[in-house]
Design a protein around this motif. Sequence first.
Motif, mmCIF file in Angstrom:
data_model
loop_
_atom_site.group_PDB
_atom_site.id
_atom_site.type_symbol
_atom_site.label_atom_id
_atom_site.label_comp_id
_atom_site.label_asym_id
_atom_site.label_seq_id
_atom_site.Cartn_x
_atom_site.Cartn_y
_atom_site.Cartn_z
ATOM 1 N N GLU A 31 0.829 -1.207 0.000
ATOM 2 C CA GLU A 31 0.000 0.000 0.000
ATOM 3 C C GLU A 31 0.866 1.260 0.000
ATOM 4 O O GLU A 31 0.564 2.239 -0.684
ATOM 5 C CB GLU A 31 -0.926 -0.005 1.219
ATOM 6 N N VAL A 32 1.968 1.262 0.755
ATOM 7 C CA VAL A 32 2.891 2.395 0.719
ATOM 8 C C VAL A 32 3.458 2.564 -0.683
ATOM 9 O O VAL A 32 3.536 3.688 -1.211
ATOM 10 C CB VAL A 32 4.024 2.210 1.750
ATOM 11 N N ALA A 33 3.857 1.466 -1.311
ATOM 12 C CA ALA A 33 4.400 1.542 -2.670
ATOM 13 C C ALA A 33 3.370 2.110 -3.640
ATOM 14 O O ALA A 33 3.708 2.934 -4.509
ATOM 15 C CB ALA A 33 4.848 0.147 -3.126
ATOM 16 N N ARG A 34 2.116 1.693 -3.516
ATOM 17 C CA ARG A 34 1.050 2.228 -4.388
ATOM 18 C C ARG A 34 0.894 3.735 -4.207
ATOM 19 O O ARG A 34 0.836 4.498 -5.183
ATOM 20 C CB ARG A 34 -0.273 1.531 -4.077
ATOM 21 N N GLN A 35 0.844 4.176 -2.966
ATOM 22 C CA GLN A 35 0.646 5.604 -2.717
ATOM 23 C C GLN A 35 1.849 6.424 -3.184
ATOM 24 O O GLN A 35 1.686 7.528 -3.714
ATOM 25 C CB GLN A 35 0.375 5.833 -1.227
ATOM 26 N N LEU A 36 3.045 5.887 -2.987
ATOM 27 C CA LEU A 36 4.232 6.639 -3.399
ATOM 28 C C LEU A 36 4.349 6.734 -4.917
ATOM 29 O O LEU A 36 4.924 7.705 -5.436
ATOM 30 C CB LEU A 36 5.489 6.002 -2.802
ATOM 31 N N GLN A 37 3.828 5.778 -5.638
ATOM 32 C CA GLN A 37 3.789 5.896 -7.103
ATOM 33 C C GLN A 37 2.929 7.094 -7.509
ATOM 34 O O GLN A 37 3.282 7.842 -8.431
ATOM 35 C CB GLN A 37 3.236 4.610 -7.724
ATOM 36 N N ILE A 38 1.822 7.285 -6.809
ATOM 37 C CA ILE A 38 0.965 8.454 -7.079
ATOM 38 C C ILE A 38 1.684 9.736 -6.681
ATOM 39 O O ILE A 38 1.686 10.732 -7.426
ATOM 40 C CB ILE A 38 -0.369 8.304 -6.324
ATOM 41 N N CYS A 39 2.305 9.720 -5.516
ATOM 42 C CA CYS A 39 3.035 10.910 -5.043
ATOM 43 C C CYS A 39 4.188 11.253 -5.980
ATOM 44 O O CYS A 39 4.493 12.428 -6.210
ATOM 45 C CB CYS A 39 3.569 10.673 -3.635
ATOM 46 N N ASN A 40 4.830 10.245 -6.513
ATOM 47 C CA ASN A 40 5.961 10.467 -7.412
ATOM 48 C C ASN A 40 5.529 11.142 -8.704
ATOM 49 O O ASN A 40 6.319 11.857 -9.341
ATOM 50 C CB ASN A 40 6.643 9.128 -7.719
ATOM 51 N N CYS A 45 4.163 17.751 -2.618
ATOM 52 C CA CYS A 45 4.665 17.809 -1.241
ATOM 53 C C CYS A 45 6.186 17.681 -1.156
ATOM 54 O O CYS A 45 6.725 17.383 -0.084
ATOM 55 C CB CYS A 45 4.021 16.701 -0.409
ATOM 56 N N GLU A 46 6.887 17.900 -2.256
ATOM 57 C CA GLU A 46 8.319 17.607 -2.319
ATOM 58 C C GLU A 46 9.139 18.339 -1.266
ATOM 59 O O GLU A 46 10.168 17.845 -0.805
ATOM 60 C CB GLU A 46 8.850 17.944 -3.715
ATOM 61 N N GLY A 47 8.699 19.521 -0.838
ATOM 62 C CA GLY A 47 9.488 20.278 0.132
ATOM 63 C C GLY A 47 9.080 20.086 1.576
ATOM 64 O O GLY A 47 9.612 20.762 2.460
ATOM 65 N N LEU A 72 11.821 7.454 7.745
ATOM 66 C CA LEU A 72 12.094 8.880 7.541
ATOM 67 C C LEU A 72 10.879 9.726 7.910
ATOM 68 O O LEU A 72 11.015 10.880 8.303
ATOM 69 C CB LEU A 72 12.456 9.152 6.075
ATOM 70 N N CYS A 73 9.676 9.159 7.765
ATOM 71 C CA CYS A 73 8.438 9.897 8.010
ATOM 72 C C CYS A 73 8.300 10.221 9.494
ATOM 73 O O CYS A 73 8.436 9.349 10.350
ATOM 74 C CB CYS A 73 7.242 9.070 7.533
ATOM 75 N N HIS A 74 8.008 11.489 9.805
ATOM 76 C CA HIS A 74 7.809 11.939 11.181
ATOM 77 C C HIS A 74 6.338 12.057 11.547
ATOM 78 O O HIS A 74 6.002 12.543 12.626
ATOM 79 C CB HIS A 74 8.517 13.277 11.403
ATOM 80 N N ASN A 75 5.450 11.649 10.623
ATOM 81 C CA ASN A 75 4.016 11.645 10.890
ATOM 82 C C ASN A 75 3.501 13.028 11.299
ATOM 83 O O ASN A 75 2.670 13.160 12.196
ATOM 84 C CB ASN A 75 3.676 10.613 11.971
ATOM 85 N N CYS A 76 3.982 14.061 10.620
ATOM 86 C CA CYS A 76 3.563 15.428 10.962
ATOM 87 C C CYS A 76 2.174 15.751 10.408
ATOM 88 O O CYS A 76 1.517 16.677 10.875
ATOM 89 C CB CYS A 76 4.579 16.444 10.449
ATOM 90 N N GLY A 77 1.728 15.014 9.395
ATOM 91 C CA GLY A 77 0.398 15.216 8.849
ATOM 92 C C GLY A 77 0.290 16.279 7.784
ATOM 93 O O GLY A 77 -0.792 16.480 7.213
ATOM 94 N N ALA A 78 1.379 16.989 7.478
ATOM 95 C CA ALA A 78 1.304 18.099 6.520
ATOM 96 C C ALA A 78 0.909 17.615 5.129
ATOM 97 O O ALA A 78 0.082 18.239 4.451
ATOM 98 C CB ALA A 78 2.647 18.834 6.467
ATOM 99 N N CYS A 79 1.484 16.497 4.698
ATOM 100 C CA CYS A 79 1.185 16.017 3.339
ATOM 101 C C CYS A 79 -0.262 15.555 3.222
ATOM 102 O O CYS A 79 -0.891 15.707 2.160
ATOM 103 C CB CYS A 79 2.146 14.901 2.940
ATOM 104 N N LEU A 80 -0.834 15.004 4.286
ATOM 105 C CA LEU A 80 -2.233 14.578 4.244
ATOM 106 C C LEU A 80 -3.158 15.767 4.027
ATOM 107 O O LEU A 80 -4.096 15.712 3.233
ATOM 108 C CB LEU A 80 -2.593 13.846 5.540
ATOM 109 N N HIS A 81 -2.891 16.859 4.731
ATOM 110 C CA HIS A 81 -3.765 18.029 4.639
ATOM 111 C C HIS A 81 -3.548 18.807 3.346
ATOM 112 O O HIS A 81 -4.423 19.583 2.944
ATOM 113 C CB HIS A 81 -3.538 18.934 5.861
#
Length: 395
Positions: A31-40, A45-47, A72-81
């Motif tokens: 599921e992470v791989a699927r979502q990261l393909q979309i993000c890529n 959210c690159e910055g 690496l993810c700090h679970n800050c939630g910024a990318c979700l919002h």
Amino acid sequence: MQALDAMVKEARQLALGEVVPVPAATAAEDEVARQLQICNACRYCEGFCAVFPAMTRRLAFPVADVHYLANLCHNCGACLHACQYAPPHAFAVNVPQAMARVRARTYQDYAWPPALGRLYERNGLTLSVALALGLGLFLALALALKGGLWRTIPAGGNFYDLFPHNLMVGLFAPVFLFAVLALALGVRRFWRAVTPVTGAVAVSGPAGAEAAGDIARLRYLDGGHGEGCHEADDGPTLARRRFHHLTFYGFLLCFAATSVATLYHYALGLPAPYDLPSLPKLLGVVGGVMLMAGSAGLGWLHLRRHPMHGDAAQRPMDRGFIALLFLTSASGLALWLARGSAAMPLTLCLHLGAVMALFATLPYGKFAHGIFRSAALLRFAVEKRLPNPAAAGGE
């Protein structure tokens, strides 16, 4: 006996640098791989944090890469919002939640021995509190048989009159050394799994210094825009970063107090207890107050946080670690205040139980995330200095 032989064999493999296989992919990694393909493909959210620059260096996401990025993810939630593909969109992209599920799995997959990691992940809060209270009760019963739990200790309230120094060393040293060994072997397994996918080169001085600065400042808890994490709603706040700082540095000060006290005892012949303004007491009081405030704050935020920001199955592990930190710091401060009173024996039992439970669960609870995340940040500082293998033109 066979289980013990297997543990010893694996420890020997890790110590000798032999190959330990990377765990197979599960639905969480897929599921992470699927979502990261979309993000890529999006890259809006690159910055925000280290995850997205590291993501753009990859065209595919095998298990080792996913484990590296999840830590690496700090679970800050910024990318979700910020995400236009977040639920209820059909793509259902929720990187913080997907990463949290994988991150919890890495603590189990790389834990040593693995069975203890799985036990704590399922029953973290119950196991932590029960272990602390159980150990405290055991010590309390020992004192009750020895002379009573509610009594004033002469000579200024020296707790070595209750439990001799050598007895406490004999109780705590093996547990602490086992925790250090288990953590070291676990992070070694993780390091050896992610090093080949992050350039396979050694850590340079500049990379190490940069990673150390990022770790010390908790850089990636600023949400990528300096305003902090998202907690209960869309509004960012720096509260989690501040409570993390109080917890992290409070823990370090408490550890420093114990280390200095050990030096006083063995090198200078000055046994505990120590009074203000001695260095062990100053470090311990300041660190204890910071640790108690930080863990209480993190617990409060954890109860309020939006359910989309994390993995509900990970809550027992998170809350178990927070509870143990709070119990350890609060009982330590209470022991100082109760010194010389009839409450000191019972308070000492509670404190020692909490400390031993904390040591016993360190390699398998939330404490491990700080070690794994530091290792991931160190590999990121190395990787970002190398040519991008996914750049246009085959750089």
